[in-house]
Design a protein around this motif. Structure first.
Motif, mmCIF file in Angstrom:
data_model
loop_
_atom_site.group_PDB
_atom_site.id
_atom_site.type_symbol
_atom_site.label_atom_id
_atom_site.label_comp_id
_atom_site.label_asym_id
_atom_site.label_seq_id
_atom_site.Cartn_x
_atom_site.Cartn_y
_atom_site.Cartn_z
ATOM 1 N N GLU A 97 0.705 -1.025 0.008
ATOM 2 C CA GLU A 97 0.085 0.103 -0.031
ATOM 3 C C GLU A 97 0.815 1.414 0.023
ATOM 4 O OE1 GLU A 97 -3.418 0.182 2.560
ATOM 5 O OE2 GLU A 97 -3.333 -2.255 2.664
ATOM 6 N N MET A 98 2.219 1.252 0.650
ATOM 7 C CA MET A 98 2.976 2.365 0.623
ATOM 8 C C MET A 98 3.171 2.572 -0.863
ATOM 9 S SD MET A 98 3.054 3.813 3.774
ATOM 10 C CE MET A 98 4.494 4.635 4.015
ATOM 11 N N ASN A 99 3.855 1.422 -1.503
ATOM 12 C CA ASN A 99 4.190 1.532 -2.906
ATOM 13 C C ASN A 99 3.118 2.132 -3.662
ATOM 14 O OD1 ASN A 99 6.852 0.914 -2.283
ATOM 15 N ND2 ASN A 99 6.304 -1.401 -2.736
ATOM 16 N N ASP A 100 1.899 1.795 -3.581
ATOM 17 C CA ASP A 100 0.740 2.237 -4.431
ATOM 18 C C ASP A 100 0.422 3.613 -4.072
ATOM 19 O OD1 ASP A 100 -1.563 2.174 -5.775
ATOM 20 O OD2 ASP A 100 -2.658 2.411 -4.055
ATOM 21 N N LEU A 101 0.750 4.104 -2.762
ATOM 22 C CA LEU A 101 0.650 5.353 -2.354
ATOM 23 C C LEU A 101 1.813 6.298 -3.121
ATOM 24 C CD1 LEU A 101 -0.849 7.998 -0.816
ATOM 25 C CD2 LEU A 101 0.666 7.163 1.245
ATOM 26 N N ARG A 102 3.032 5.804 -3.051
ATOM 27 C CA ARG A 102 4.154 6.577 -3.509
ATOM 28 C C ARG A 102 3.696 6.876 -5.066
ATOM 29 N NH1 ARG A 102 7.978 3.349 -1.335
ATOM 30 N NH2 ARG A 102 8.200 4.684 0.639
ATOM 31 N N SER A 103 3.141 5.881 -5.819
ATOM 32 C CA SER A 103 3.166 5.592 -7.292
ATOM 33 C C SER A 103 1.988 6.664 -7.582
ATOM 34 C CB SER A 103 3.116 4.448 -7.814
ATOM 35 O OG SER A 103 1.881 3.905 -7.130
ATOM 36 N N ARG A 104 1.009 6.873 -6.400
ATOM 37 C CA ARG A 104 0.068 7.732 -6.935
ATOM 38 C C ARG A 104 0.367 9.238 -6.745
ATOM 39 N NH1 ARG A 104 -5.322 6.770 -3.742
ATOM 40 N NH2 ARG A 104 -4.219 5.307 -2.329
ATOM 41 N N VAL A 105 1.429 9.386 -5.677
ATOM 42 C CA VAL A 105 2.031 10.735 -5.483
ATOM 43 C C VAL A 105 2.813 11.027 -6.823
ATOM 44 C CG1 VAL A 105 3.680 12.154 -4.076
ATOM 45 C CG2 VAL A 105 2.114 10.446 -2.947
ATOM 46 N N GLU A 106 3.761 10.221 -7.257
ATOM 47 C CA GLU A 106 4.400 10.431 -8.341
ATOM 48 C C GLU A 106 3.690 10.954 -9.663
ATOM 49 O OE1 GLU A 106 6.996 7.080 -8.909
ATOM 50 O OE2 GLU A 106 8.057 7.351 -7.015
ATOM 51 N N ALA A 107 2.476 10.140 -9.518
ATOM 52 C CA ALA A 107 1.466 10.469 -10.690
ATOM 53 C C ALA A 107 0.860 11.692 -10.833
ATOM 54 C CB ALA A 107 0.401 9.233 -11.018
ATOM 55 N N LEU A 108 0.761 12.305 -9.351
ATOM 56 C CA LEU A 108 0.361 13.434 -9.222
ATOM 57 C C LEU A 108 1.271 14.560 -9.765
ATOM 58 C CD1 LEU A 108 -1.747 13.296 -5.987
ATOM 59 C CD2 LEU A 108 -2.694 13.933 -7.927
ATOM 60 N N GLU A 109 2.525 14.275 -9.183
ATOM 61 C CA GLU A 109 3.551 15.177 -9.420
ATOM 62 C C GLU A 109 3.853 15.232 -11.179
ATOM 63 O OE1 GLU A 109 6.681 13.592 -7.279
ATOM 64 O OE2 GLU A 109 6.196 14.732 -5.462
ATOM 65 N N GLN A 110 3.644 14.302 -11.927
ATOM 66 C CA GLN A 110 3.879 14.272 -13.395
ATOM 67 C C GLN A 110 2.625 14.959 -13.933
ATOM 68 O OE1 GLN A 110 4.074 10.181 -14.547
ATOM 69 N NE2 GLN A 110 6.008 10.023 -13.769
ATOM 70 N N LYS A 111 1.530 14.958 -13.481
ATOM 71 C CA LYS A 111 0.494 15.694 -13.917
ATOM 72 C C LYS A 111 0.553 17.315 -13.809
ATOM 73 C CE LYS A 111 -3.341 12.157 -13.397
ATOM 74 N NZ LYS A 111 -4.221 11.675 -12.813
ATOM 75 N N LEU A 112 1.042 17.420 -12.661
ATOM 76 C CA LEU A 112 1.229 18.873 -12.069
ATOM 77 C C LEU A 112 2.371 19.508 -13.205
ATOM 78 C CD1 LEU A 112 0.988 21.316 -10.184
ATOM 79 C CD2 LEU A 112 2.810 20.311 -8.649
ATOM 80 N N GLN A 113 3.366 18.665 -13.335
ATOM 81 C CA GLN A 113 4.303 19.231 -14.447
ATOM 82 C C GLN A 113 3.766 19.483 -15.698
ATOM 83 O OE1 GLN A 113 7.127 20.371 -13.235
ATOM 84 N NE2 GLN A 113 6.983 19.704 -11.369
ATOM 85 N N LEU A 114 3.049 18.704 -16.103
ATOM 86 C CA LEU A 114 2.290 18.911 -17.526
ATOM 87 C C LEU A 114 1.338 20.256 -17.320
ATOM 88 C CD1 LEU A 114 1.273 15.381 -18.413
ATOM 89 C CD2 LEU A 114 2.769 16.741 -19.547
ATOM 90 N N VAL A 115 0.834 20.395 -16.189
ATOM 91 C CA VAL A 115 -0.128 21.453 -16.013
ATOM 92 C C VAL A 115 0.678 22.672 -15.873
ATOM 93 C CG1 VAL A 115 -1.763 22.725 -14.639
ATOM 94 C CG2 VAL A 115 -1.920 20.304 -15.071
ATOM 95 N N LEU A 116 1.761 22.854 -15.452
ATOM 96 C CA LEU A 116 2.540 23.963 -15.264
ATOM 97 C C LEU A 116 3.660 24.462 -16.245
ATOM 98 C CD1 LEU A 116 3.451 23.602 -11.380
ATOM 99 C CD2 LEU A 116 1.789 25.170 -12.333
ATOM 100 N N ALA A 117 3.869 23.063 -17.150
ATOM 101 C CA ALA A 117 4.776 23.410 -18.356
ATOM 102 C C ALA A 117 4.479 24.777 -19.054
ATOM 103 C CB ALA A 117 4.749 22.401 -19.284
ATOM 104 N N PRO A 118 3.346 25.160 -19.551
ATOM 105 C CA PRO A 118 3.236 26.292 -20.364
ATOM 106 C C PRO A 118 3.399 27.550 -19.486
ATOM 107 C CG PRO A 118 1.091 24.947 -20.340
ATOM 108 C CD PRO A 118 1.965 24.413 -19.558
ATOM 109 N N PHE A 119 3.146 27.432 -18.240
ATOM 110 C CA PHE A 119 3.382 28.789 -17.511
ATOM 111 C C PHE A 119 5.008 28.877 -17.350
ATOM 112 C CE2 PHE A 119 -0.721 27.479 -15.481
ATOM 113 C CZ PHE A 119 -1.468 28.510 -15.971
ATOM 114 N N HIS A 120 5.755 27.845 -17.086
ATOM 115 C CA HIS A 120 7.097 27.641 -17.110
ATOM 116 C C HIS A 120 7.614 28.506 -18.410
ATOM 117 C CE1 HIS A 120 7.741 25.874 -13.496
ATOM 118 N NE2 HIS A 120 7.099 24.831 -13.727
ATOM 119 N N ASN A 121 7.107 28.332 -19.455
ATOM 120 C CA ASN A 121 7.521 28.861 -20.791
ATOM 121 C C ASN A 121 7.502 30.509 -20.723
ATOM 122 O OD1 ASN A 121 8.218 26.356 -21.496
ATOM 123 N ND2 ASN A 121 6.353 26.155 -22.776
#
Length: 171
Positions: A97-121
């Motif tokens: 379950e901890m690994n599952d939680l970790r992977s969910r957090v990583e997925a959230l971080e990747q989504k955040l990077q995709l959302v913020l990419a246009p702002f970084h430019n």
């Protein structure tokens, strides 16, 4: 309407002169007598019947507990010994379950990077302007919100795990 010289008791109503219509659990001319539901076998209790004023309830002998229907008795489930749990059992489940939680957090971080990419430019290159730039502030706020959501999710998940641990400790 009929008249009863003796007033009806326990929720009864005058049906015809001198006679009351009694609610379930009561009998007699004025509904003054409690019916002992436990005296007949119609109560439906699987083990013990306790008569009360105007009613009754079922109970169970030691080692049993009353089922959801309030009539049947079921054996108390013995609490399993901590030794009966394999050492790998709960801890491997927890790791999974901890690994599952970790992977969910990583997925959230990747989504955040995709959302913020246009702002970084759009952000200025000079580091001293980052704090005052509206796009930068928006980006920072979005990151904070996402962190809060992620932490909130983690806290809820860990609280659930803690409850499970407490149950195991009591056992």
């Amino acid at each position: 309407t009929a008249l009863c010289w003796v007033p009806c008791q326990n929720g009864g109503s005058c049906a015809f002169p001198g006679r009351c219509a009694c609610p379930p659990g009561w009998t007699g001319r004025a509904c003054q007598t409690d019916v002992d539901e436990c005296a007949s076998q119609s109560h439906g209790c699987s083990q013990l019947c306790v008569n009360t004023a105007g009613s009754y309830h079922c109970t169970c002998r030691d080692g049993f507990t009353l089922a959801a229907n309030d009539k049947e008795c079921q054996p108390l489930v013995p609490v399993p010994d901590m030794d009966t749990f394999s050492q790998a059992g709960p801890s491997s489940e927890m790791k999974e379950e901890m690994n599952d939680l970790r992977s969910r957090v990583e997925a959230l971080e990747q989504k955040l990077q995709l959302v913020l990419a246009p702002f970084h430019n759009l952000m200025p290159t000079a580091p001293e302007d980052v704090g005052t730039d509206p796009i930068s502030r928006l980006s920072h706020s979005l990151q904070q919100l996402d962190r809060i959501d992620s932490l909130s999710e983690q806290i809820s998940f860990l609280e659930e795990r803690l409850e499970t641990c407490k149950c195991l400790e009591k056992a």
